[in-house]
Design a protein around this motif. Structure first.
Motif, PDB file in Angstrom:
ATOM      1  N   VAL A 148      -1.760  42.371  53.062  1.00 30.56           N
ATOM      2  CA  VAL A 148      -2.040  43.546  52.448  1.00 30.56           C
ATOM      3  C   VAL A 148      -1.884  43.402  50.938  1.00 30.56           C
ATOM      4  CG1 VAL A 148      -1.043  45.211  54.282  1.00 30.56           C
ATOM      5  CG2 VAL A 148       0.632  44.375  52.485  1.00 30.56           C
ATOM      6  N   ARG A 149      -2.476  44.445  50.027  1.00 30.48           N
ATOM      7  CA  ARG A 149      -2.756  44.241  48.727  1.00 30.48           C
ATOM      8  C   ARG A 149      -1.302  45.132  48.287  1.00 30.48           C
ATOM      9  NH1 ARG A 149      -8.903  44.278  46.523  1.00 30.48           N
ATOM     10  NH2 ARG A 149      -9.257  42.229  47.073  1.00 30.48           N
ATOM     11  N   THR A 150      -0.761  44.766  47.116  1.00 30.49           N
ATOM     12  CA  THR A 150       0.001  45.785  46.211  1.00 30.49           C
ATOM     13  C   THR A 150      -0.633  47.032  46.000  1.00 30.49           C
ATOM     14  OG1 THR A 150      -0.664  44.726  44.306  1.00 30.49           O
ATOM     15  CG2 THR A 150       1.262  43.796  45.473  1.00 30.49           C
ATOM     16  N   PRO A 151      -0.208  48.018  46.256  1.00 33.64           N
ATOM     17  CA  PRO A 151       1.604  48.350  46.125  1.00 33.64           C
ATOM     18  C   PRO A 151       2.056  48.281  47.587  1.00 33.64           C
ATOM     19  CG  PRO A 151       0.566  50.483  45.866  1.00 33.64           C
ATOM     20  CD  PRO A 151      -0.666  49.411  45.803  1.00 33.64           C
ATOM     21  N   LEU A 152       1.190  47.904  48.654  1.00 34.41           N
ATOM     22  CA  LEU A 152       1.779  47.823  50.108  1.00 34.41           C
ATOM     23  C   LEU A 152       2.556  46.662  50.069  1.00 34.41           C
ATOM     24  CD1 LEU A 152      -1.388  49.058  52.259  1.00 34.41           C
ATOM     25  CD2 LEU A 152       0.675  50.243  51.104  1.00 34.41           C
ATOM     26  N   THR A 153       3.398  46.757  51.306  1.00 32.45           N
ATOM     27  CA  THR A 153       4.250  45.483  51.479  1.00 32.45           C
ATOM     28  C   THR A 153       4.209  45.176  52.732  1.00 32.45           C
ATOM     29  OG1 THR A 153       6.035  46.809  51.622  1.00 32.45           O
ATOM     30  CG2 THR A 153       5.926  45.915  49.764  1.00 32.45           C
ATOM     31  N   GLU A 154       4.340  43.901  53.014  1.00 33.49           N
ATOM     32  CA  GLU A 154       4.469  43.332  54.590  1.00 33.49           C
ATOM     33  C   GLU A 154       5.740  43.985  55.165  1.00 33.49           C
ATOM     34  OE1 GLU A 154       1.649  41.930  55.465  1.00 33.49           O
ATOM     35  OE2 GLU A 154       0.979  41.226  53.475  1.00 33.49           O
ATOM     36  N   LEU A 155       5.371  44.101  56.673  1.00 30.82           N
ATOM     37  CA  LEU A 155       6.580  44.609  57.386  1.00 30.82           C
ATOM     38  C   LEU A 155       7.629  43.327  57.337  1.00 30.82           C
ATOM     39  CD1 LEU A 155       4.616  46.489  58.515  1.00 30.82           C
ATOM     40  CD2 LEU A 155       5.748  45.897  60.909  1.00 30.82           C
ATOM     41  N   LYS A 156       8.823  43.682  57.466  1.00 29.28           N
ATOM     42  CA  LYS A 156       9.829  42.416  57.741  1.00 29.28           C
ATOM     43  C   LYS A 156       9.722  41.978  58.899  1.00 29.28           C
ATOM     44  CE  LYS A 156      11.686  44.527  53.775  1.00 29.28           C
ATOM     45  NZ  LYS A 156      11.061  44.046  52.439  1.00 29.28           N
ATOM     46  N   LYS A 157      10.494  40.761  58.953  1.00 29.30           N
ATOM     47  CA  LYS A 157      10.313  39.675  60.297  1.00 29.30           C
ATOM     48  C   LYS A 157      10.874  40.700  61.348  1.00 29.30           C
ATOM     49  CE  LYS A 157      11.697  35.216  61.700  1.00 29.30           C
ATOM     50  NZ  LYS A 157      12.761  35.696  62.669  1.00 29.30           N
ATOM     51  N   ASN A 158      12.095  41.430  61.358  1.00 30.45           N
ATOM     52  CA  ASN A 158      12.571  42.060  62.481  1.00 30.45           C
ATOM     53  C   ASN A 158      11.576  43.089  62.931  1.00 30.45           C
ATOM     54  OD1 ASN A 158      13.408  43.251  60.203  1.00 30.45           O
ATOM     55  ND2 ASN A 158      14.898  44.536  61.546  1.00 30.45           N
ATOM     56  N   GLU A 159      10.912  43.628  61.826  1.00 30.22           N
ATOM     57  CA  GLU A 159      10.110  44.996  62.307  1.00 30.22           C
ATOM     58  C   GLU A 159       8.859  44.262  62.969  1.00 30.22           C
ATOM     59  OE1 GLU A 159      11.326  47.585  58.368  1.00 30.22           O
ATOM     60  OE2 GLU A 159       9.619  46.127  58.238  1.00 30.22           O
ATOM     61  N   CYS A 160       8.484  43.106  62.701  1.00 35.27           N
ATOM     62  CA  CYS A 160       7.383  42.438  63.284  1.00 35.27           C
ATOM     63  C   CYS A 160       7.533  42.257  64.864  1.00 35.27           C
ATOM     64  CB  CYS A 160       6.733  41.246  62.401  1.00 35.27           C
ATOM     65  SG  CYS A 160       5.880  41.493  60.959  1.00 35.27           S
ATOM     66  N   GLU A 161       8.643  41.652  64.960  1.00 37.38           N
ATOM     67  CA  GLU A 161       9.345  41.467  66.461  1.00 37.38           C
ATOM     68  C   GLU A 161       9.183  42.620  67.041  1.00 37.38           C
ATOM     69  OE1 GLU A 161      11.800  37.542  64.670  1.00 37.38           O
ATOM     70  OE2 GLU A 161      12.750  39.435  65.205  1.00 37.38           O
ATOM     71  N   ALA A 162       9.805  43.617  66.685  1.00 40.38           N
ATOM     72  CA  ALA A 162       9.789  44.891  67.390  1.00 40.38           C
ATOM     73  C   ALA A 162       8.598  45.344  68.032  1.00 40.38           C
ATOM     74  CB  ALA A 162      10.568  45.969  66.543  1.00 40.38           C
ATOM     75  N   LEU A 163       7.492  45.163  66.689  1.00 40.40           N
ATOM     76  CA  LEU A 163       6.302  45.558  66.867  1.00 40.40           C
ATOM     77  C   LEU A 163       5.635  44.671  68.098  1.00 40.40           C
ATOM     78  CD1 LEU A 163       3.632  47.231  66.307  1.00 40.40           C
ATOM     79  CD2 LEU A 163       3.171  45.743  64.416  1.00 40.40           C
ATOM     80  N   ALA A 164       5.656  43.507  68.224  1.00 45.44           N
ATOM     81  CA  ALA A 164       5.191  42.279  69.106  1.00 45.44           C
ATOM     82  C   ALA A 164       5.636  42.952  70.530  1.00 45.44           C
ATOM     83  CB  ALA A 164       5.569  40.946  68.698  1.00 45.44           C
TER      84      ALA A 164
END
Lengths: 340, 340, 340, 340
Positions: B314-330
């Motif tokens: 993503v471009r700023t000012p957005l930020t990527e999900l944190k690792k644990n958030e990605c895992e929960a989404l997966a």
């Protein structure tokens, strides 16, 4: 005012306005603005006197009117503002496109060279803000004011990355502007200040005393501060008491003498003059301004037209003041007496 | 409107998704999108099925990745969305610049020609929104979604003038989007509808039932309506009950089969399926999404990466999900089973 | 729960209003309300039909008018509401004092005994809410609706402790009301439901679809749900689609037949009738109501006066409708035709 | 106004705190508070020095602890506050019932007689606020602070009628408090001031500089002004600059010496001391306070316990500070040094 004070004022700003408070006639300033100004110079300038945001001139079709804009700056330059912000909020930055922006900044820089420093607005998407900042640096502006990003919500980390990207794209100084959904907290500003040596100024457009005080207490003289609420005169004494005495005046665009008088009253803690002007002018002015959303800019364009310095129409989504609102504003202005 | 076109619009409105709800396999659509579509055809399309907003692909440097974007659209096109919005909110319109916009729209139009109509995002300053809309029309897009203006407050009259200016700048259909500080009221929309025959759609991003209902009751079938809150599935049944059953799905970007299943459950008033998916997927999904400001888009990019269709950062000012958030989404995605 | 009570609860749930939608004449109900009702019976009642909040009658000096109030309840009781809320929001609970509260509830219970269950309002400081709830239980009311606490900000933990204290102070059922700064989230409600078996109902006065849907999906049939936005009819179809079809009608106070007609149209998914009444009555009604803050109650008192059931003045800080607003309301009411 | 009273008011206004800024030891005040004080005397008192809001003591069951409260007031009285507000916001007025209120005020009046004037909180429904105000007047309090009404939205006209009714119910002075949804505008205050000669004070709990300045400029010395944001010290310098130097200190409840030191620093424009205390104490204090909703009061009770003047638990919906928050607060307090 004693000699000592005059001396201190000179050191602070080098400029006449506070030295000769009764002489407000336009005059050639000795101030010789260099083509380039380093971030620390920008910071010194920001902290030393009244700032203002000139209107941007549009013609009847709404196109940028270079000639009118240059004349406006020539008119305003001698009144004693320490710096002028080209294409800032009052200059309808939020309505400008990439193709017209460089010409506006170039016109401002060329017109004001040797008279008063030009700080350029920038904002919107990160990449557009960088385009603006780099164009402004190339044009010879002396710094950039970073207005909010566009549309999306964002957290502190993302806002910081956005600001950092803009700071890293240029060498001159950057002033960051808290406004609307772009609201940096003290801890974020502290991190940014460590990472971006050219981030030298903070402008507040939120009006939250607790936040402003927290930022000032945390950052101290790492930043220069600028009160940037609409009609900042209303907030000026309060912000000065917090330790941040400098503000940007929108009404300078049409009553520059009164704007300077008010600024000096703030600088001198002259509450009588402040209260007199607040009661007689600013409070009824606010009543007109608060009639319409977006009037914070529209009313300034109306004022400029009333005093014979028409800047043309506002762009959508702003709207012009209604006829009765213009008449009420004209009466307020007239009551202030001549501005020359 | 010629007979041929009318026929195609009918095909679109009565198209397979709702007719064959059990067959969700990708299939070549018979729908043959013309290069140009008139506003009434756009309105018909809008009212006939699920809409979605594809992500915009960026490479590691954050530049537009044309190849990745084309592949994304080729992947998504057969899943049965009635139209795709290129460079909309989920496509980070708010981070795009004037110089990269036309290529994005052109890529979408070229990739989806004959498969699914492309509606282009537009927004920001009036003149920039016009540049976008005209570029989109020239590129062969089938309409434009007008996102909010930038930064300034504005009243109803000014907002209307802004929308009207964009409508008048093009011939194809325009969908106006209530979101944030760009909030049109029923009386304003009624005036705009009278003045702009190509204003054919209304998208809601506010979520105020009273306002949405007022607009729908006032404007009736003059507009097509689109529920556009983030994670619109949560609102879908309520909006359908108000008479506005169409929405745009962000999760279509990474779980297109589930997105279509949910849409059909809404179309069929199948509350059991809706509640099952809301409980098992959407509610825990919201918990992740609500962890960060701006995550409404970031989480979709994270989802696309998880399912093997990485759209880059993503471009700023957005930020990527944190690792644990990605895992929960997966884990949530995996529990849904295969999407093909 | 005894056989007799179960039978009565069933009668209530299956009661005539929805069975005989075309017969709207006042009629003596067979429903025999017991002096005491257990929480599960309250929950059944809540989920079974239209609810309403009678106005509280004040005399010219603003004192509680017991006779007028009793007549009001006798007038309204036969119209088919499943339960009446005495001293709720429309009954100006927020303006009542400790010394007048018990008489109001006692009047309602005595007047409606054997006709329709009475649920009493409670709220304000925890200890005052407990005083109200216990007084209501003693007076023979069938449950309590817990309105927000007073003034202070509070977090989820503190709000939960407040609600729990009220629930533990009584044996009958409690309905908690999300409104203003008293906003319980799903996880908090889940904990409360575990700890308080007599917490059986949830009323929403926020209007956030995502929150309402989250609560309903989380709590399911553990609670009965009640849509409680001002002029809840506007939200009724949307809330029904979320799975929460019951709402409380303020207009029942002056157009009870139309209120019941609308409720049946919602129950029957009769969109034509809903849209007809929304367009012809509710939308113009909202325009009057939105003229003044606090008018959500004032307009109901104005309506009652117009139809010949004057409930006296509103208490400060509410204000009466202006003359032209009353006339506009009278015209809307007249256009609906006779209510008997 | 009799000679004796005038003399005492003068004494109050010119009283030691500001005269002897370096002597902060507790001392017997010569100030002899009469049983009754007229509104102008109240106004003089309000404008003359630091004000504070003592905590209300509760025992382990949460009942009012008269003995503890009396001891608290005896402890605090000599520290130099110009008046104490009994049962104000910090005194959890919002959690008190009608039956316990009079005892609290009576305890405060009896304990502080001859030491420091007592201003009583009042609020909630109009009739309850009147009951409070009249009880306070009967108990011998010297004025009343009118906190917001309960729950309902209200317009300016209704708010004014509410305030007027309270003012007319008593003879002593009334201070009105802008907070939350009870927000009086300058024009409303002007009308109220004309109609209610005993409305002599205005307390601000909104923090909107433009509004506060508008009110002060409009009303001038018709009112005494009181800055009443939570942790008012953070706003003190700004409000002083607007012309309203008096504020109420919550931290006076546990660090009375520091509270007085800060007040004198504001009175003397001693920015160095203000900034030192803001940086070393108030800013980290805010970080703890902002951890929880409602902590503005809870943290004061935690502070009182830490310094050996435990006031018992807070009432719901407030919650106690967590253990680590208490430890952080204790460290901040200890770093300030002895308060005696």
């Amino acid at each position: 005012m004693g000699q000592g004070r005059r001396g201190r004022a000179d050191q602070a700003r080098l400029a006449p306005p506070l030295d000769q408070p009764t002489d407000t006639r336009p005059r050639p300033l000795q101030f010789q603005t260099t083509t380039h100004m380093n971030p620390q110079e920008l910071k010194s300038i920001m902290g030393s006197g009244l700032l203002s945001f000139p209107l941007t001139d549009f013609d009847a079709e709404g196109n940028f009117d270079r000639k009118g804009y240059a004349e406006r700056l020539e008119w305003l330059a001698p009144y004693g503002a320490t710096a002028l912000f080209a294409a800032g909020g009052t200059g309808e930055f939020f309505s400008l496109t990439a193709d017209e922006y460089p010409e506006i900044i170039q016109t401002a820089v060329d017109t004001c060279r040797g008279k008063v420093p030009i700080i350029a607005g920038a904002g919107g998407p990160t990449r557009f803000a960088i385009q603006c900042a780099q164009a402004a640096e190339k044009a010879g502006a002396h710094g950039v004011l970073l207005l909010p990003h566009y549309l999306t919500e964002a957290g502190q980390e993302g806002l910081a990355a956005h600001v950092e990207a803009v700071c890293r794209s240029v060498k001159f100084g950057v002033i960051v502007y808290n406004r609307g959904q772009s609201k940096l907290y003290p801890a974020t500003l502290e991190k940014l200040a460590e990472r971006c040596s050219n981030l030298v100024g903070f402008k507040d457009g939120i009006g939250d005393i607790e936040l402003m005080s927290s930022i000032h207490l945390r950052m101290g003289d790492r930043f220069a501060y600028l009160g940037g609420l609409p009609t900042a005169e209303v907030y000026a004494a309060a912000y000065k008491a917090l330790g941040t005495p400098v503000y940007s005046s929108a009404v300078f665009n049409f009553i520059p003498r009164t704007a300077m008088d008010f600024y000096r009253a703030v600088a001198d803690d002259d509450m009588a003059t402040q209260h007199r002007l607040l009661k007689s002018f600013f409070m009824p002015y606010l009543e007109i301004r608060n009639q319409g959303q977006g009037y914070a800019v529209s009313i300034v364009k109306a004022g400029a037209k009333i005093v014979g310095h028409d800047a043309g129409p506002v762009r959508t989504p702003l709207t012009e003041l209604k006829k009765n609102e213009c008449e009420a504003l004209a009466a307020l202005i007239e009551a202030l007496g001549p501005q020359q």
